[in-house]
Design a protein around this motif. Sequence first.
Motif, PDB file in Angstrom:
ATOM      1  N   PRO A   1       0.590   1.562  -8.122  1.00  0.00           N
ATOM      2  CA  PRO A   1      -0.497   1.523  -7.638  1.00  0.00           C
ATOM      3  C   PRO A   1      -1.971   2.749  -7.214  1.00  0.00           C
ATOM      4  O   PRO A   1      -0.936   3.710  -7.718  1.00  0.00           O
ATOM      5  N   LEU A   2      -2.975   2.259  -7.745  1.00  0.00           N
ATOM      6  CA  LEU A   2      -4.122   3.683  -7.520  1.00  0.00           C
ATOM      7  C   LEU A   2      -3.948   4.336  -6.573  1.00  0.00           C
ATOM      8  O   LEU A   2      -3.463   3.405  -5.442  1.00  0.00           O
ATOM      9  N   ALA A   3      -4.076   5.923  -6.608  1.00  0.00           N
ATOM     10  CA  ALA A   3      -3.931   6.387  -4.884  1.00  0.00           C
ATOM     11  C   ALA A   3      -5.871   6.580  -5.106  1.00  0.00           C
ATOM     12  O   ALA A   3      -5.889   7.311  -6.003  1.00  0.00           O
TER      13      ALA A   3
ATOM     14  N   LEU B   1      -2.728  13.460   6.982  1.00  0.00           N
ATOM     15  CA  LEU B   1      -2.363  13.588   5.885  1.00  0.00           C
ATOM     16  C   LEU B   1      -3.485  14.599   5.298  1.00  0.00           C
ATOM     17  O   LEU B   1      -2.814  14.791   4.001  1.00  0.00           O
ATOM     18  N   ARG B   2      -4.575  15.281   5.244  1.00  0.00           N
ATOM     19  CA  ARG B   2      -4.982  15.942   4.326  1.00  0.00           C
ATOM     20  C   ARG B   2      -4.325  16.927   4.465  1.00  0.00           C
ATOM     21  O   ARG B   2      -4.223  17.729   2.649  1.00  0.00           O
ATOM     22  N   ASP B   3      -4.179  17.415   5.478  1.00  0.00           N
ATOM     23  CA  ASP B   3      -3.320  19.204   5.595  1.00  0.00           C
ATOM     24  C   ASP B   3      -2.366  18.789   4.346  1.00  0.00           C
ATOM     25  O   ASP B   3      -2.366  20.211   4.179  1.00  0.00           O
ATOM     26  N   ARG B   4      -1.745  18.067   4.852  1.00  0.00           N
ATOM     27  CA  ARG B   4      -0.150  17.702   4.064  1.00  0.00           C
ATOM     28  C   ARG B   4      -0.817  18.007   2.574  1.00  0.00           C
ATOM     29  O   ARG B   4       0.190  18.619   1.512  1.00  0.00           O
TER      30      ARG B   4
ATOM     31  N   GLY C   1      -3.507   7.612 -12.352  1.00  0.00           N
ATOM     32  CA  GLY C   1      -3.749   6.743 -11.395  1.00  0.00           C
ATOM     33  C   GLY C   1      -4.428   7.551 -10.435  1.00  0.00           C
ATOM     34  O   GLY C   1      -4.008   6.913  -8.834  1.00  0.00           O
ATOM     35  N   VAL C   2      -5.102   7.881 -10.139  1.00  0.00           N
ATOM     36  CA  VAL C   2      -5.422   9.362  -9.411  1.00  0.00           C
ATOM     37  C   VAL C   2      -6.936   9.197  -9.166  1.00  0.00           C
ATOM     38  O   VAL C   2      -7.339   9.787  -9.929  1.00  0.00           O
ATOM     39  N   CYS C   3      -7.453   9.048  -8.667  1.00  0.00           N
ATOM     40  CA  CYS C   3      -9.167   8.724  -8.501  1.00  0.00           C
ATOM     41  C   CYS C   3      -9.836   9.631  -6.823  1.00  0.00           C
ATOM     42  O   CYS C   3      -9.203   9.435  -5.660  1.00  0.00           O
ATOM     43  N   ALA C   4     -10.311  10.370  -7.887  1.00  0.00           N
ATOM     44  CA  ALA C   4     -10.818  11.834  -7.257  1.00  0.00           C
ATOM     45  C   ALA C   4     -12.434  12.068  -7.789  1.00  0.00           C
ATOM     46  O   ALA C   4     -12.817  11.064  -9.294  1.00  0.00           O
ATOM     47  N   THR C   5     -12.619  13.255  -7.564  1.00  0.00           N
ATOM     48  CA  THR C   5     -13.933  13.588  -8.358  1.00  0.00           C
ATOM     49  C   THR C   5     -13.831  14.700  -7.992  1.00  0.00           C
ATOM     50  O   THR C   5     -13.558  15.638  -7.638  1.00  0.00           O
ATOM     51  N   ALA C   6     -15.431  15.237  -9.337  1.00  0.00           N
ATOM     52  CA  ALA C   6     -15.301  17.011  -9.366  1.00  0.00           C
ATOM     53  C   ALA C   6     -16.206  17.317  -8.095  1.00  0.00           C
ATOM     54  O   ALA C   6     -16.492  17.794  -6.555  1.00  0.00           O
TER      55      ALA C   6
ATOM     56  N   ASP D   1       0.194   8.005   3.313  1.00  0.00           N
ATOM     57  CA  ASP D   1       1.161   8.933   2.724  1.00  0.00           C
ATOM     58  C   ASP D   1       1.775   8.668   1.449  1.00  0.00           C
ATOM     59  O   ASP D   1       1.220   9.735   0.149  1.00  0.00           O
ATOM     60  N   ALA D   2       0.985   7.721   1.200  1.00  0.00           N
ATOM     61  CA  ALA D   2       1.658   7.103  -0.823  1.00  0.00           C
ATOM     62  C   ALA D   2       0.347   7.940  -1.282  1.00  0.00           C
ATOM     63  O   ALA D   2       0.576   8.542  -2.439  1.00  0.00           O
ATOM     64  N   ASP D   3      -0.880   7.231  -0.963  1.00  0.00           N
ATOM     65  CA  ASP D   3      -1.416   8.187  -1.318  1.00  0.00           C
ATOM     66  C   ASP D   3      -1.909   9.949  -1.827  1.00  0.00           C
ATOM     67  O   ASP D   3      -1.547  10.227  -2.839  1.00  0.00           O
ATOM     68  N   VAL D   4      -0.942   9.897  -0.926  1.00  0.00           N
ATOM     69  CA  VAL D   4      -0.764  12.119  -0.838  1.00  0.00           C
ATOM     70  C   VAL D   4       0.783  12.409  -1.819  1.00  0.00           C
ATOM     71  O   VAL D   4       0.391  12.779  -2.719  1.00  0.00           O
ATOM     72  N   ASP D   5       1.360  11.386  -1.527  1.00  0.00           N
ATOM     73  CA  ASP D   5       2.314  11.340  -2.568  1.00  0.00           C
ATOM     74  C   ASP D   5       1.942  11.888  -3.884  1.00  0.00           C
ATOM     75  O   ASP D   5       2.676  12.716  -4.565  1.00  0.00           O
ATOM     76  N   ARG D   6       1.352  10.471  -4.733  1.00  0.00           N
ATOM     77  CA  ARG D   6       1.109  10.989  -5.688  1.00  0.00           C
ATOM     78  C   ARG D   6       0.303  11.555  -6.020  1.00  0.00           C
ATOM     79  O   ARG D   6       0.148  11.987  -7.238  1.00  0.00           O
ATOM     80  N   ALA D   7      -0.528  12.117  -4.885  1.00  0.00           N
ATOM     81  CA  ALA D   7      -1.738  13.343  -6.003  1.00  0.00           C
ATOM     82  C   ALA D   7      -1.130  14.386  -5.658  1.00  0.00           C
ATOM     83  O   ALA D   7      -1.077  14.984  -7.181  1.00  0.00           O
ATOM     84  N   LEU D   8      -0.285  14.934  -4.744  1.00  0.00           N
ATOM     85  CA  LEU D   8       0.746  15.657  -4.431  1.00  0.00           C
ATOM     86  C   LEU D   8       1.979  15.485  -5.948  1.00  0.00           C
ATOM     87  O   LEU D   8       2.481  17.038  -6.788  1.00  0.00           O
TER      88      LEU D   8
END
Length: 384
Positions: free
Chosen positions: A10-12, A269-272, A318-323, A362-369
Motif C-alpha cells: 500500500p502507498l504511504a 507520528l511526526r516525532d517518531r 510507494g512513498v508519496c512525498a515532495t521536496a 503508524d503504517a505510513d511512518v513505518d514504511r517511510a522509516l
Amino acid sequence: MPPAAAAAAPLAYLDHAATTPLRPEAREAMLPWLGERFGNPSGGHALARAARTAIEEARDVLADCLGARPGEVVFTGGGTEGDNLAIAGVHARRGGRVVCTAVEHHAVLHACEALKGAVAAVDATGAVDLDALASLLGDDVSVVSVMLANNEVGTVQPLGDVCALVADRSPAAVVHTDAVQGFPWLDVAGLAASAHLVAVSAHKFGGPQGVGALVVREGTAIEPLLRGGAQERDRRSGTHNVAGIAGMAAAARATVDQRAGTVARVATLRDRLADGLLAAVPGTTESGTRATKVAGNCHLLFEGVESEALLVLLDQAGVCATAASSCASGAMDPSHVLAAMGVPRRLAAGSLRLSLGWSSTDADVDRALAVVPEAVDRLRRSSP
Ligand code: PLP
C-alpha cells in the motif's frame, strides 16, 4: 525490494500539505448536490432554493469555524484565489504599498510582486523578522500579508504580534493571512482574530479541491477579481460550487471538532518519523524548529543527495512525498523558503517534505522509516 513487491504494497501517503484525502463526512455532504439536487442557487424555484439554503448553511459553519460572521465569508475557488482576491482586491480600492514575507506561498508572493510590493525577511526558523517588517511599514502601506503556517517547513508565524505591529505603524493598513496550511492544525478563529482577511482552502483539510473561503471582515472594502452575476454580495461572481461548498463545510466542522485529538496523534507520528530518520541517516538536519511547527510537518535536509532523485526512489517504493511546494510544472526550483531561511543551496538541494494529516497512520511512518534511509544510502553510494 523487487518492483513487484513494491507495487503490491500500500502507498504511504506523506504529502498532506499538497492535498489531503476527502473526509467521509465531506463526501457524504457532497453527494446529493452531485445528483438529484443540482439547482443553481441563484435561481428562484424549489431546486434553486434548496441549493441556496445549503450554501447559507455552509456559510454559517465556515463562519463559526473561522471566527467570523456569516456575511464576512466569501466562497472562492481555493487558496490561490482567496490570496489574490485579498491582496489585489484591497489594493485596487486603496492603492498604497503592499508588504508580505519572504516565505509566503507563491499565491501571495506573486500577487505582491505584481503590485511591486516589499518583502520582509525571516529568521533561520522561517519566522518573520519583526524588525525587518517594522522597517517596511508606514502610513502609505495598504495591505500586509503574513501566512499563519508555512507550507514547506511548517513554521507558525507570530500573527498576533504582526497585527499589533501593523496597527501601530500602519494603522490604515489591513492584514491578510494565508491560513491554508494553518487551518488543519491551529485555532484560526482565535489566532487570526485581528486579521482583516483570512484565506483557507478545502482540500488541505479533507474537503474537495477547487473550493475555499476568504473571510473579509466587515468594513474591509475589496474590489472583486471576477465580475459577472454579483454572487457573494458582488465580492465573487460566478455560479456557486454547491457540492464543493457543502463538502468544505462538512470537512471544516470535522477538522475543528477533531482538531485537538488529531494534532496530538499526528504530532506523535511526526516525532517518531523525524526522530527515526534523524537517527537512521547520518548527515541529516531538520528545517525550522519543532516547537514552532504545525504537527503534520517533517522537513529534512539530506547532505549529498538530490531531492529529485530521492523522490523518484521513494515513489518507486510507494512513498508519496515532495521536496518544496507543489506547482503545476512539477519542476523543482530551488526553494525560496529555504533560501530566505539562510539554508545553503547545497543543503537545500537535498530537501524532503514528509507531511502528515488527518488520515495518517503508524503504517505510513513505518514504511517511510523503512524506505527513506535505504534510498538516501543508495543515492550517496551511487554518487559519493
Ligand atoms: N497557500 C498555501 C500556504 C498553500 O499551501 C497553498 C497550496 O499549496 C495555497 C495557498 C494555494 O491553495 P489552492 O491549492 O487551494 O489554490
